[in-house]
Design a protein around this motif. Structure first.
Motif, short mmCIF file in Angstrom:
data_model
loop_
_atom_site.label_atom_id
_atom_site.label_comp_id
_atom_site.label_asym_id
_atom_site.label_seq_id
_atom_site.Cartn_x
_atom_site.Cartn_y
_atom_site.Cartn_z
N LEU A 161 56.32 32.21 32.92
CA LEU A 161 55.49 31.08 33.34
C LEU A 161 55.63 29.92 32.35
N ASP A 162 55.76 30.25 31.07
CA ASP A 162 55.91 29.20 30.06
C ASP A 162 57.18 28.39 30.32
N GLU A 173 57.11 26.57 33.82
CA GLU A 173 56.08 25.53 33.90
C GLU A 173 55.43 25.48 35.28
N THR A 174 55.36 26.65 35.92
CA THR A 174 54.67 26.77 37.21
C THR A 174 54.32 28.23 37.43
N ILE A 175 53.26 28.45 38.24
CA ILE A 175 52.99 29.83 38.67
C ILE A 175 53.62 30.10 40.04
N ALA A 176 54.21 29.08 40.65
CA ALA A 176 54.80 29.22 41.99
C ALA A 176 56.31 29.45 41.84
N LEU A 221 50.56 36.99 38.07
CA LEU A 221 49.38 36.95 37.20
C LEU A 221 48.76 38.34 37.00
N LEU A 222 48.89 39.22 37.98
CA LEU A 222 48.06 40.43 38.03
C LEU A 222 48.87 41.70 37.76
N VAL A 244 45.08 29.91 43.34
CA VAL A 244 44.19 29.57 42.23
C VAL A 244 43.49 28.27 42.58
N ASP A 245 42.17 28.25 42.50
CA ASP A 245 41.41 27.03 42.72
C ASP A 245 41.49 26.17 41.45
N ALA A 246 42.07 24.98 41.58
CA ALA A 246 42.32 24.16 40.40
C ALA A 246 41.02 23.70 39.75
N THR A 287 37.89 25.31 39.77
CA THR A 287 37.08 26.37 39.18
C THR A 287 37.90 27.44 38.47
N GLY A 288 39.19 27.50 38.73
CA GLY A 288 40.02 28.57 38.17
C GLY A 288 39.96 29.86 38.96
N LYS A 289 39.13 29.90 40.00
CA LYS A 289 38.94 31.15 40.74
C LYS A 289 40.23 31.61 41.41
N LEU A 290 40.50 32.91 41.27
CA LEU A 290 41.63 33.56 41.94
C LEU A 290 41.14 34.20 43.23
#
Lengths: 210, 210
Positions: A54-55, A58-61, A90-91, A142-144, A146-149
């Motif tokens: 991810l580093d 530079e994306t989680i997609a 992520l999980l 991911v909610d940008a 709130t951070g909620k997954l």
């Protein structure tokens, strides 16, 4: 090219993929997650790393063109084809503890973690060495704000696939995921196929004797 | 309560924190990241896990009340106070490879990875065992539409802090981060303090002989 191998629902397997070969993970019926792990077959202490990947990306997609890195910052797998474009990195694999946490009223299952631990044991990989998996077809927005997954049903349709080129000699762990939320509430198989370099297949565009 | 200890800029340390004690990580000058790792002191194969933690928390925005879990799904640290509310648990510690990748024109530094590897070696933690860190004060927004990660300057002000209660006997690795982007372009120290259970401190509201 190898035959298409099938991973039955809620199970897992492990196998070697040599550098240069292509591994294709197929969702034959749609809406099914496959947890993927990778270890260097020369030294299983070198393992796929979500954080490094991810580093650098530079994306989680992650999708076609992205490289999955090891904990030693070396390329392990390059995504060379992807008909879905929706995966999770992520999980960790679902486990007995996951089932107790999220599904207290349902039968406990050893989950992808237990399936991977058993499949990887012959390769010298201890359960504590199982990291965050690259979860093919897993839909985790991911909610940008709130951070909620959220863990939503996969958007993959029957026959959707993702292909990886092996950048080193690898031990791969792969499952048909066992968790309800990840798979829209039911469980289906996962297929995979390995295309070896130097196989008998005639490359596209190559001269044929036929 | 221990004295406040200072981690000089671009360095790291490791120390034990017993179950029940409180660890407070302080940003004394503001805008400085501290990478935090945790291992069970009884068996360092049990290690902090971003994947387990994010799965159980169902958010990437971890703050007061959230629990940081181990790879064995056991609570390691509970966040009991947080004056910032902006931390990262997606990325691995910066390293020689990180510097070569992101800062090819700047001097290479061993980074938090090298600092943690040296500090943790006496506790039996090999470099390959360094996972995704809980990066205190690190500001990594995720774009919900594209998945893109950004590394922005921390929003922490001088004296901002985050406190954790140890849920088991722990070996902690902690740094003052060495990467340019993580810290807004310059490097400052990190302070930390441990409050032990059963210390000589008089609890608030307890009778005093004074």
């Amino acid at each position: 090219m190898s035959d298409v191998e099938r991973i039955p629902p809620r199970s897992g397997t492990a196998f070697k993929v040599p550098a240069g070969a292509t591994l294709t993970v197929i969702d034959p019926e749609g809406c099914q997650v496959a947890d993927l792990l990778a270890f260097s077959s020369e030294d299983v202490n070198e393992v796929i790393s979500s954080g490094r990947t991810l580093d650098y990306a530079e994306t989680i997609a992650l999708t076609t063109g992205h490289v999955l890195y090891s904990n030693r910052s070396r390329p392990m797998l390059t995504i060379i084809d992807d008909t879905v474009g929706c995966h999770d990195f992520l999980l960790t694999p679902c486990s007995v503890d996951t089932f107790l946490h999220f599904y207290p009223d349902k039968p406990v299952h050893r989950g992808c973690f237990g399936n991977l631990a058993e499949a990887l044991e012959p390769y010298g990989v201890a359960p504590d060495r199982i990291p965050v998996a690259f979860n093919c077809f897993m839909n985790v927005p991911v909610d940008a704000q709130t951070g909620k997954l959220s863990v939503l049903p996969p958007v993959s349709k029957p026959g959707d696939r993702i292909s990886f080129q092996a950048e080193m000699d690898l031990v791969i762990g792969l499952t048909a995921c066992s968790a309800y939320a990840s798979n829209g509430g039911s469980f289906r198989p996962i297929d995979y196929q390995i295309e070896f370099l130097g196989s008998d297949d005639i490359p596209i565009g190559a001269p044929s004797n036929a």
